[in-house]
Design a protein around this motif. Structure first.
Motif, PDB file in Angstrom:
ATOM      1  N   VAL A 189       0.990  -1.241  -0.038  1.00  0.00           N
ATOM      2  CA  VAL A 189      -0.092   0.445   0.262  1.00  0.00           C
ATOM      3  C   VAL A 189       0.689   1.384  -0.033  1.00  0.00           C
ATOM      4  CG1 VAL A 189      -1.597   0.943   1.541  1.00  0.00           C
ATOM      5  CG2 VAL A 189      -1.844  -1.080   0.931  1.00  0.00           C
ATOM      6  N   PRO A 190       1.060   1.944  -1.412  1.00  0.00           N
ATOM      7  CA  PRO A 190       1.466   3.139  -1.251  1.00  0.00           C
ATOM      8  C   PRO A 190       0.997   4.332  -0.070  1.00  0.00           C
ATOM      9  CG  PRO A 190      -0.417   3.437  -2.443  1.00  0.00           C
ATOM     10  CD  PRO A 190      -0.168   1.940  -2.197  1.00  0.00           C
ATOM     11  N   PRO A 191       2.960   4.834   0.321  1.00  0.00           N
ATOM     12  CA  PRO A 191       1.981   5.672   2.200  1.00  0.00           C
ATOM     13  C   PRO A 191       1.778   7.163   1.592  1.00  0.00           C
ATOM     14  CG  PRO A 191       4.363   6.142   0.953  1.00  0.00           C
ATOM     15  CD  PRO A 191       4.078   5.339   0.099  1.00  0.00           C
ATOM     16  N   VAL A 192       0.979   7.737   2.232  1.00  0.00           N
ATOM     17  CA  VAL A 192       0.449   9.191   2.125  1.00  0.00           C
ATOM     18  C   VAL A 192       0.869   9.802   2.687  1.00  0.00           C
ATOM     19  CG1 VAL A 192      -0.773   9.224   5.106  1.00  0.00           C
ATOM     20  CG2 VAL A 192      -1.588  10.472   3.183  1.00  0.00           C
ATOM     21  N   ILE A 193       0.924  10.875   2.319  1.00  0.00           N
ATOM     22  CA  ILE A 193       1.529  12.556   2.677  1.00  0.00           C
ATOM     23  C   ILE A 193       1.663  13.516   3.119  1.00  0.00           C
ATOM     24  CG2 ILE A 193       2.414  15.170   1.823  1.00  0.00           C
ATOM     25  CD1 ILE A 193       1.912  13.555  -1.072  1.00  0.00           C
ATOM     26  N   GLU A 194       1.528  12.447   4.803  1.00  0.00           N
ATOM     27  CA  GLU A 194       1.126  13.507   5.647  1.00  0.00           C
ATOM     28  C   GLU A 194       1.307  14.714   6.205  1.00  0.00           C
ATOM     29  OE1 GLU A 194      -0.087  11.989   8.055  1.00  0.00           O
ATOM     30  OE2 GLU A 194       0.831   9.519   7.654  1.00  0.00           O
ATOM     31  N   ALA A 195       1.825  15.928   4.835  1.00  0.00           N
ATOM     32  CA  ALA A 195       1.826  16.971   5.401  1.00  0.00           C
ATOM     33  C   ALA A 195       0.649  17.180   4.686  1.00  0.00           C
ATOM     34  CB  ALA A 195       2.767  17.786   4.796  1.00  0.00           C
ATOM     35  N   SER A 196      -0.762  16.694   3.780  1.00  0.00           N
ATOM     36  CA  SER A 196      -1.010  16.834   3.076  1.00  0.00           C
ATOM     37  C   SER A 196      -2.629  16.938   3.717  1.00  0.00           C
ATOM     38  CB  SER A 196      -1.223  16.049   1.458  1.00  0.00           C
ATOM     39  OG  SER A 196      -1.587  14.868   2.267  1.00  0.00           O
ATOM     40  N   GLN A 197      -2.397  16.787   5.394  1.00  0.00           N
ATOM     41  CA  GLN A 197      -3.832  16.467   5.864  1.00  0.00           C
ATOM     42  C   GLN A 197      -4.798  17.119   6.216  1.00  0.00           C
ATOM     43  OE1 GLN A 197      -3.427  14.192   9.871  1.00  0.00           O
ATOM     44  NE2 GLN A 197      -6.058  13.580   9.776  1.00  0.00           N
ATOM     45  N   PRO A 198      -5.957  17.241   5.807  1.00  0.00           N
ATOM     46  CA  PRO A 198      -6.986  18.241   6.590  1.00  0.00           C
ATOM     47  C   PRO A 198      -6.960  18.559   7.232  1.00  0.00           C
ATOM     48  CG  PRO A 198      -8.508  17.384   4.934  1.00  0.00           C
ATOM     49  CD  PRO A 198      -7.044  16.593   5.010  1.00  0.00           C
ATOM     50  N   GLN A 199      -7.354  20.480   7.635  1.00  0.00           N
ATOM     51  CA  GLN A 199      -8.183  20.295   9.183  1.00  0.00           C
ATOM     52  C   GLN A 199      -9.379  19.460   9.364  1.00  0.00           C
ATOM     53  OE1 GLN A 199      -8.250  24.280   9.208  1.00  0.00           O
ATOM     54  NE2 GLN A 199      -5.993  24.956   9.713  1.00  0.00           N
ATOM     55  N   ALA A 200     -10.408  19.200   8.247  1.00  0.00           N
ATOM     56  CA  ALA A 200     -11.502  18.270   8.813  1.00  0.00           C
ATOM     57  C   ALA A 200     -11.601  17.186   7.676  1.00  0.00           C
ATOM     58  CB  ALA A 200     -12.255  19.422   8.830  1.00  0.00           C
ATOM     59  N   VAL A 201     -12.707  16.621   8.646  1.00  0.00           N
ATOM     60  CA  VAL A 201     -12.687  15.325   7.196  1.00  0.00           C
ATOM     61  C   VAL A 201     -13.847  15.944   6.066  1.00  0.00           C
ATOM     62  CG1 VAL A 201     -14.187  13.291   7.263  1.00  0.00           C
ATOM     63  CG2 VAL A 201     -13.120  14.420   9.196  1.00  0.00           C
ATOM     64  N   VAL A 202     -13.466  16.069   4.864  1.00  0.00           N
ATOM     65  CA  VAL A 202     -13.844  15.959   3.718  1.00  0.00           C
ATOM     66  C   VAL A 202     -15.528  15.627   3.904  1.00  0.00           C
ATOM     67  CG1 VAL A 202     -14.076  15.763   1.172  1.00  0.00           C
ATOM     68  CG2 VAL A 202     -11.943  15.988   2.779  1.00  0.00           C
TER      69      VAL A 202
END
Length: 241
Positions: free
Chosen positions: A151-164
């Motif tokens: 499973v490819p990793p996620v870019i942690e810094a891209s996490q938004p402030q609220a759930v979409v």
């Protein structure tokens, strides 16, 4: 001829004249006009019948109500009840986004994968809510190109402030970094298929049905630098990574 005889003849003649005048009076224009007027009256409704008035159109219904009395009123009440029931049914079946939001997944969304020219070696994932309720697009897309096991990793810094959150018809976005732009990536291969899994609130595992968006006919090249962003509410935020 004696004077008495002349007197009698004059009397008879006068009587005859009076009788003739009486007969003439009985057969004059007055009798004919009455009959003609009566005939005209009897044909008048027939002439007017092809053009009924509003009162004529309503008369049968009014007469029926008068004849039925209280039963007619009961029928009206029943009709009103049926109308109310129909209204309630229509309201209960009408789709609404006002209910509690659900988790976005493949059965209630449409996913499109489109290669980007900028940034290079990137792909944009667009998920559109096709359901009747709002849905939460939790976490990030868990992607699988071809038969890959990792499973490819996620870019942690891209996490938004609220759930979409997607209302019916709205879209959410994520970008996929396919390969290293400087060619430093290893274990590269061309994938012909893509599967996108959706995360639940816990962020552990996947929920619902997966999506299988189409890839270009020539396939998509990926290497071990593959990674994804979190789901974003706007396209600009997704492609900025």
């Amino acid at each position: 001829m004696s004077s008495i005889s002349r007197t009698r003849l004059v009397a008879v003649a006068a009587t005859t004249v009076l009788a003739a005048l009486s007969l003439t009076a009985c057969n004059d224009g007055t009798g004919t006009q009455d009959e003609g007027h009566a005939t005209g009256t009897s044909t008048s409704p027939a002439t007017a019948s092809p053009a009924p008035s509003a009162a004529t159109d309503q008369a049968p219904a009014t007469g029926s109500s008068a004849a039925t009395g209280s039963s007619g009123a009961g029928a009206g009440s029943a009709g009103g009840g049926a109308g109310t029931a129909a209204s309630r049914t229509a309201v209960s079946k009408a789709p609404s986004s006002a209910g509690r939001p659900v988790t976005c997944e493949g059965s209630t969304t449409r996913t499109v994968a489109a290669p980007l020219t900028r940034p290079v070696n990137h792909m944009l994932l667009t998920v559109t809510n096709t359901g009747s309720k709002s849905c939460y697009l939790y976490g990030y897309p868990v992607v699988r190109f071809g038969e890959a096991q990792a499973v490819p990793p996620v870019i942690e810094a891209s996490q938004p402030q609220a759930v979409v959150t997607l209302a019916p018809g709205e879209s959410g976005y994520a970008s996929v970094n396919l390969s290293a732009t400087d060619g430093s990536g290893a274990n590269g291969y061309t994938a012909k298929t893509l599967t996108v899994y959706f995360q639940g609130r816990s962020g552990s595992g996947s929920v619902g049905r997966a999506a299988t968006p189409s890839l270009p006919a020539k396939g998509t090249y990926v290497d071990d630098s593959l990674k994804v962003t979190y789901w974003q509410q706007s396209m600009d935020d997704a492609v900025s990574w």
